[in-house]
Design a protein around this motif. Sequence first.
Motif, PDB file in Angstrom:
ATOM      1  N   PRO A   5       0.953  -1.298  -0.079  1.00 38.13           N
ATOM      2  CA  PRO A   5      -0.070  -0.163  -0.017  1.00 38.13           C
ATOM      3  C   PRO A   5       0.768   1.330  -0.047  1.00 38.13           C
ATOM      4  O   PRO A   5       1.927   1.263   0.557  1.00 38.13           O
ATOM      5  N   ALA A   6       0.536   2.183  -0.666  1.00 39.67           N
ATOM      6  CA  ALA A   6       1.200   3.426  -0.774  1.00 39.67           C
ATOM      7  C   ALA A   6       1.680   3.944   0.723  1.00 39.67           C
ATOM      8  O   ALA A   6       2.766   4.751   0.912  1.00 39.67           O
ATOM      9  N   ASP A   7       0.615   3.858   1.719  1.00 41.96           N
ATOM     10  CA  ASP A   7       0.971   4.482   2.852  1.00 41.96           C
ATOM     11  C   ASP A   7       2.197   3.750   3.566  1.00 41.96           C
ATOM     12  O   ASP A   7       2.783   4.120   4.675  1.00 41.96           O
ATOM     13  N   ASP A   8       2.492   2.698   3.201  1.00 41.72           N
ATOM     14  CA  ASP A   8       3.575   1.526   3.814  1.00 41.72           C
ATOM     15  C   ASP A   8       4.766   2.074   3.192  1.00 41.72           C
ATOM     16  O   ASP A   8       5.730   1.385   3.608  1.00 41.72           O
ATOM     17  N   ARG A   9       4.744   2.551   2.267  1.00 44.41           N
ATOM     18  CA  ARG A   9       6.028   2.645   1.385  1.00 44.41           C
ATOM     19  C   ARG A   9       6.708   3.759   1.933  1.00 44.41           C
ATOM     20  O   ARG A   9       6.472   4.741   2.461  1.00 44.41           O
ATOM     21  N   ARG A  10       8.377   3.519   1.773  1.00 48.24           N
ATOM     22  CA  ARG A  10       9.310   4.475   2.409  1.00 48.24           C
ATOM     23  C   ARG A  10       9.784   5.196   1.194  1.00 48.24           C
ATOM     24  O   ARG A  10       9.598   4.713   0.105  1.00 48.24           O
ATOM     25  N   THR A  11      10.085   6.269   1.502  1.00 46.32           N
ATOM     26  CA  THR A  11      10.732   7.213   0.384  1.00 46.32           C
ATOM     27  C   THR A  11      12.023   7.842   0.899  1.00 46.32           C
ATOM     28  O   THR A  11      12.512   7.815   2.157  1.00 46.32           O
ATOM     29  N   LEU A  12      12.833   8.205  -0.130  1.00 42.14           N
ATOM     30  CA  LEU A  12      14.146   8.830   0.155  1.00 42.14           C
ATOM     31  C   LEU A  12      14.146   9.930  -0.628  1.00 42.14           C
ATOM     32  O   LEU A  12      14.025  10.278  -1.935  1.00 42.14           O
ATOM     33  N   ASP A  13      14.327  11.104   0.044  1.00 48.53           N
ATOM     34  CA  ASP A  13      14.510  12.331  -0.679  1.00 48.53           C
ATOM     35  C   ASP A  13      16.144  12.745  -0.476  1.00 48.53           C
ATOM     36  O   ASP A  13      16.751  12.431   0.239  1.00 48.53           O
ATOM     37  N   LEU A  14      16.479  13.330  -1.492  1.00 47.21           N
ATOM     38  CA  LEU A  14      17.950  13.626  -1.726  1.00 47.21           C
ATOM     39  C   LEU A  14      18.032  15.228  -2.085  1.00 47.21           C
ATOM     40  O   LEU A  14      17.646  15.694  -3.002  1.00 47.21           O
ATOM     41  N   ALA A  15      19.052  15.810  -1.520  1.00 44.58           N
ATOM     42  CA  ALA A  15      19.113  17.186  -1.824  1.00 44.58           C
ATOM     43  C   ALA A  15      20.759  17.387  -1.586  1.00 44.58           C
ATOM     44  O   ALA A  15      21.401  16.989  -0.944  1.00 44.58           O
ATOM     45  N   LEU A  16      21.164  18.424  -2.879  1.00 47.78           N
ATOM     46  CA  LEU A  16      22.623  18.819  -2.751  1.00 47.78           C
ATOM     47  C   LEU A  16      22.590  20.251  -2.260  1.00 47.78           C
ATOM     48  O   LEU A  16      22.222  21.050  -2.603  1.00 47.78           O
ATOM     49  N   VAL A  17      23.589  20.141  -1.367  1.00 52.56           N
ATOM     50  CA  VAL A  17      23.718  21.613  -0.584  1.00 52.56           C
ATOM     51  C   VAL A  17      25.401  21.943  -0.786  1.00 52.56           C
ATOM     52  O   VAL A  17      26.165  20.949  -0.714  1.00 52.56           O
ATOM     53  N   SER A  18      25.632  23.083  -0.526  1.00 53.52           N
ATOM     54  CA  SER A  18      26.825  23.797  -0.693  1.00 53.52           C
ATOM     55  C   SER A  18      27.405  23.615   0.688  1.00 53.52           C
ATOM     56  O   SER A  18      26.708  23.034   1.742  1.00 53.52           O
ATOM     57  N   GLY A  19      28.657  23.631   0.974  1.00 58.31           N
ATOM     58  CA  GLY A  19      29.638  23.792   2.048  1.00 58.31           C
ATOM     59  C   GLY A  19      28.929  24.688   3.027  1.00 58.31           C
ATOM     60  O   GLY A  19      29.153  24.590   4.371  1.00 58.31           O
ATOM     61  N   GLY A  20      28.218  25.848   2.601  1.00 58.19           N
ATOM     62  CA  GLY A  20      27.617  26.816   3.339  1.00 58.19           C
ATOM     63  C   GLY A  20      26.255  26.300   3.830  1.00 58.19           C
ATOM     64  O   GLY A  20      25.471  27.208   4.127  1.00 58.19           O
ATOM     65  N   LEU A  21      25.749  25.294   3.484  1.00 58.81           N
ATOM     66  CA  LEU A  21      24.445  24.700   3.591  1.00 58.81           C
ATOM     67  C   LEU A  21      23.368  25.424   2.715  1.00 58.81           C
ATOM     68  O   LEU A  21      22.386  25.560   3.257  1.00 58.81           O
ATOM     69  N   GLN A  22      23.918  25.846   1.670  1.00 60.25           N
ATOM     70  CA  GLN A  22      22.907  26.549   0.865  1.00 60.25           C
ATOM     71  C   GLN A  22      22.591  25.245  -0.194  1.00 60.25           C
ATOM     72  O   GLN A  22      23.260  24.580  -0.440  1.00 60.25           O
ATOM     73  N   LEU A  23      21.265  25.507  -0.218  1.00 59.08           N
ATOM     74  CA  LEU A  23      20.524  24.355  -1.196  1.00 59.08           C
ATOM     75  C   LEU A  23      20.890  24.754  -2.793  1.00 59.08           C
ATOM     76  O   LEU A  23      20.456  25.762  -3.055  1.00 59.08           O
ATOM     77  N   LEU A  24      21.321  23.578  -3.174  1.00 59.43           N
ATOM     78  CA  LEU A  24      21.872  23.532  -4.661  1.00 59.43           C
ATOM     79  C   LEU A  24      20.837  22.969  -5.422  1.00 59.43           C
ATOM     80  O   LEU A  24      20.128  23.418  -6.557  1.00 59.43           O
TER      81      LEU A  24
END
Length: 172
Positions: free
Chosen positions: A143-162
């Motif tokens: 079921p969709a409610d039981d699925r796990r997800t993984l989000d990925l974000a790339l950030v700079s050394g200063g923690l700025q979202l790229l």
Amino acid sequence: LLSQRASEMALLARTVDKVPERAGADPVRDELQRLKDSSTSIVWLGWVDPEGMVVAGSDRLLEGLSIATRPVYLNGRAGRWFGSLHPSVALKAALERKGQSMSYELADLALPVRRADGSLRGVLAMHIDGRVLEQIRQRVLGPADDRRTLDLALVSGGLQLLVGQVPSFADD
């Protein structure tokens, strides 16, 4: 399911290869129909000559029509091939002429049959009901409610979202 269909196609190719080329379409059509009738996931099976003309088809569908430009034939000439889900083209039109409808997608499976000298004798083509593949996918994923997800974000050394998105977390 796919490995089973591929195995059935390989066995069917051996059977078709034993039918003399001069025998005509009937013996091949009989074998195609027998396999199609054995499974609810198979929508259509066809025997296609080296030029792309459907010589025999389950339920006599597409016989006499060229599928020379379709991926199932083009890719099936080279070796065993499985295509992605796609809307029906030629088969949908053939079914509509018989008063039947097809609103679902198909997946293709194809296999070349070669003569002893290596030349192409023909291509076996199969259309698999995409709804069956979706049912398998749903059983595997759950079921969709039981699925796990993984989000990925790339950030700079200063923690700025790229690239991507940083999830917001609620404080407890």
